[in-house]
Design a protein around this motif. Structure first.
Motif, mmCIF file in Angstrom:
data_model
loop_
_atom_site.group_PDB
_atom_site.id
_atom_site.type_symbol
_atom_site.label_atom_id
_atom_site.label_comp_id
_atom_site.label_asym_id
_atom_site.label_seq_id
_atom_site.Cartn_x
_atom_site.Cartn_y
_atom_site.Cartn_z
ATOM 1 N N GLN A 1 0.796 -1.227 0.000
ATOM 2 C CA GLN A 1 0.000 0.000 0.000
ATOM 3 C C GLN A 1 0.834 1.286 0.000
ATOM 4 O OE1 GLN A 1 -3.419 -0.169 -0.184
ATOM 5 N NE2 GLN A 1 -3.091 -2.389 -0.384
ATOM 6 N N ALA A 2 2.133 1.194 -0.265
ATOM 7 C CA ALA A 2 2.971 2.394 -0.259
ATOM 8 C C ALA A 2 2.521 3.375 -1.334
ATOM 9 C CB ALA A 2 4.432 2.015 -0.484
ATOM 10 N N VAL A 3 2.618 4.667 -1.010
ATOM 11 C CA VAL A 3 2.227 5.711 -1.961
ATOM 12 C C VAL A 3 3.322 6.768 -2.018
ATOM 13 C CG1 VAL A 3 -0.251 5.353 -1.641
ATOM 14 C CG2 VAL A 3 0.965 6.984 -0.178
ATOM 15 N N ALA A 4 3.374 7.476 -3.137
ATOM 16 C CA ALA A 4 4.327 8.578 -3.266
ATOM 17 C C ALA A 4 4.093 9.576 -2.138
ATOM 18 C CB ALA A 4 4.174 9.248 -4.621
ATOM 19 N N ALA B 1 9.370 -2.808 -3.329
ATOM 20 C CA ALA B 1 8.887 -1.855 -4.333
ATOM 21 C C ALA B 1 8.131 -2.559 -5.446
ATOM 22 C CB ALA B 1 10.069 -1.064 -4.906
ATOM 23 N N GLU B 2 8.644 -3.700 -5.884
ATOM 24 C CA GLU B 2 8.002 -4.454 -6.962
ATOM 25 C C GLU B 2 6.597 -4.920 -6.586
ATOM 26 O OE1 GLU B 2 10.551 -7.707 -7.918
ATOM 27 O OE2 GLU B 2 11.921 -6.488 -9.135
ATOM 28 N N PHE B 3 6.349 -5.091 -5.292
ATOM 29 C CA PHE B 3 5.083 -5.651 -4.818
ATOM 30 C C PHE B 3 3.982 -4.602 -4.658
ATOM 31 C CE2 PHE B 3 2.445 -7.965 -1.607
ATOM 32 C CZ PHE B 3 2.225 -9.109 -2.361
ATOM 33 N N GLN B 4 4.329 -3.330 -4.810
ATOM 34 C CA GLN B 4 3.352 -2.281 -4.543
ATOM 35 C C GLN B 4 2.271 -2.198 -5.625
ATOM 36 O OE1 GLN B 4 3.484 -0.951 -1.459
ATOM 37 N NE2 GLN B 4 5.154 -2.478 -1.437
ATOM 38 N N LYS B 5 1.080 -1.849 -5.206
ATOM 39 C CA LYS B 5 -0.019 -1.659 -6.161
ATOM 40 C C LYS B 5 0.174 -0.366 -6.958
ATOM 41 C CE LYS B 5 -3.589 -4.225 -3.643
ATOM 42 N NZ LYS B 5 -4.907 -4.149 -2.961
ATOM 43 N N ALA B 6 0.625 0.678 -6.284
ATOM 44 C CA ALA B 6 0.854 1.954 -6.958
ATOM 45 C C ALA B 6 2.180 1.933 -7.713
ATOM 46 C CB ALA B 6 0.849 3.087 -5.944
ATOM 47 N N SER B 7 2.289 2.768 -8.717
ATOM 48 C CA SER B 7 3.542 2.882 -9.477
ATOM 49 C C SER B 7 4.488 3.805 -8.723
ATOM 50 C CB SER B 7 3.259 3.426 -10.882
ATOM 51 O OG SER B 7 2.466 2.515 -11.616
ATOM 52 N N ASP C 1 8.794 3.368 -11.188
ATOM 53 C CA ASP C 1 8.574 2.116 -11.912
ATOM 54 C C ASP C 1 8.779 0.869 -11.046
ATOM 55 O OD1 ASP C 1 11.261 2.385 -11.553
ATOM 56 O OD2 ASP C 1 11.826 2.088 -13.659
ATOM 57 N N LYS C 2 8.497 0.989 -9.754
ATOM 58 C CA LYS C 2 8.568 -0.138 -8.820
ATOM 59 C C LYS C 2 9.970 -0.717 -8.697
ATOM 60 C CE LYS C 2 3.695 -1.387 -9.460
ATOM 61 N NZ LYS C 2 2.718 -2.489 -9.582
ATOM 62 N N THR C 3 10.939 0.177 -8.572
ATOM 63 C CA THR C 3 12.326 -0.229 -8.341
ATOM 64 C C THR C 3 12.835 0.480 -7.089
ATOM 65 O OG1 THR C 3 13.148 1.557 -9.762
ATOM 66 C CG2 THR C 3 12.801 -0.598 -10.790
ATOM 67 N N ALA C 4 14.020 0.083 -6.642
ATOM 68 C CA ALA C 4 14.649 0.727 -5.494
ATOM 69 C C ALA C 4 16.088 1.059 -5.840
ATOM 70 C CB ALA C 4 14.599 -0.187 -4.275
ATOM 71 N N ASP C 5 16.536 2.212 -5.391
ATOM 72 C CA ASP C 5 17.906 2.654 -5.644
ATOM 73 C C ASP C 5 18.469 3.305 -4.389
ATOM 74 O OD1 ASP C 5 18.269 2.160 -8.609
ATOM 75 O OD2 ASP C 5 16.494 3.447 -8.665
ATOM 76 N N ILE C 6 19.793 3.223 -4.270
ATOM 77 C CA ILE C 6 20.505 3.907 -3.199
ATOM 78 C C ILE C 6 21.277 5.070 -3.804
ATOM 79 C CG2 ILE C 6 22.304 3.682 -1.435
ATOM 80 C CD1 ILE C 6 21.544 0.764 -1.171
#
Length: 278
Positions: free
Chosen positions: A93-96, A182-188, A264-269
């Motif tokens: 359920q994460a959102v921007a 991040a890949e599992f989130q419903k929102a982009s 785009d449902k990715t994660a970066d450091i």
């Protein structure tokens, strides 16, 4: 201690969904064939006791499991709980606009390796320019304490502070777990990590090792963690309260380490993340 770490690790699968009560635990134990009969009768009960003691601290009991002979020692288990829909938080359920909170420092893999190298002079030379023997021992003890600490308080507070998604950081490095979440989130959305809390001196050790062709890639987020903290996406206005209360409850800090942004449902450091030595 190994039994406690294994128990904490198993329970974190429930805690990462905001489930703070465990109804049943099973323990799986592999006893090494390389141990002598006497060693088995010393080591095995200690591992079982550590697992059971932490289960008791978590308010549950070990009600079964399986023990086998194995080439090497292994310990793990299964934790289960019967819940209503209102008692758990789906990790999607994460959102921007959310922020990312982490409840344990990273660097456990390196802390354990460096401690082992205290007895291996050829390997100790990789890091002895950046860490003393006393600091290596201190980092090891910090890692043990962290890995054996339950994520239960975090699970309880996730509901109070309206968490939207979470995972426990164990198995991969922090980036791998952030990417999976991040890949599992419903929102982009995407996760942008800007801060890394790291066990003291482990960032320096990782850099020293990389300079000598042994690259843990800790700051890049790839160094494996065991029984790490909860990585939680929650509303930005709730994060400070969460961090303050978990420190009050557990006596250990939590940190805002990143942001949830449209993506785009990715994660970066970040290329040069802020390092907090713990």
């Amino acid at each position: 201690m190994q039994g406690k770490i294994a128990c904490a690790n198993v329970l974190s699968d429930l805690y990462a969904m905001g489930v703070s009560e465990c109804d049943n635990m099973l323990m799986l134990l592999g006893v090494s064939l390389d141990l002598t009969h006497k060693e088995r009768h010393v080591v095995t009960p200690m591992m079982i006791k550590g697992f059971a003691d932490l289960a008791s601290e978590a308010g549950c009991s070990v009600n079964g499991g399986q023990t086998v002979l194995n080439p090497w020692i292994i310990i793990g288990g299964v934790a289960s709980s019967v819940c209503s829909d209102e008692e758990y938080i789906m990790p999607d359920q994460a959102v921007a606009g959310d922020v990312l909170v982490l409840t344990k420092a990273i660097g456990t893999q390196i802390a354990v390796n460096v401690h082992q190298w205290l007895e291996e002079p050829d390997k100790w030379t990789k890091v002895n320019g950046v860490i003393s023997r006393e600091e290596a021992e201190s980092a090891y003890q910090a890692a043990m304490k962290s890995m054996a600490r339950l994520n239960r308080s975090g699970a309880k507070l996730m509901k109070k502070y309206s968490a939207h998604a979470a995972t426990d950081v164990t198995g991969f490095g922090i980036k791998g777990h952030a990417n999976n979440l991040a890949e599992f989130q419903k929102a982009s959305v995407s996760f942008k990590l800007h801060t890394l809390p790291i066990i003291a001196k482990m960032a320096a050790c990782a850099k020293a090792c990389a300079d000598k062709c042994l690259n843990f890639k800790l700051v890049e987020g790839f160094s494996a963690e065991t029984s790490g903290g909860l990585l939680i996406a929650m509303p930005a206005d709730q994060a400070q309260g969460f961090c303050e209360e978990i420190e009050l409850t557990d006596g250990c800090a939590a940190w805002v380490i990143g942001d949830v942004v449209a993506g785009d449902k990715t994660a970066d450091i970040a290329e040069n993340p802020k390092i907090i030595e713990v």
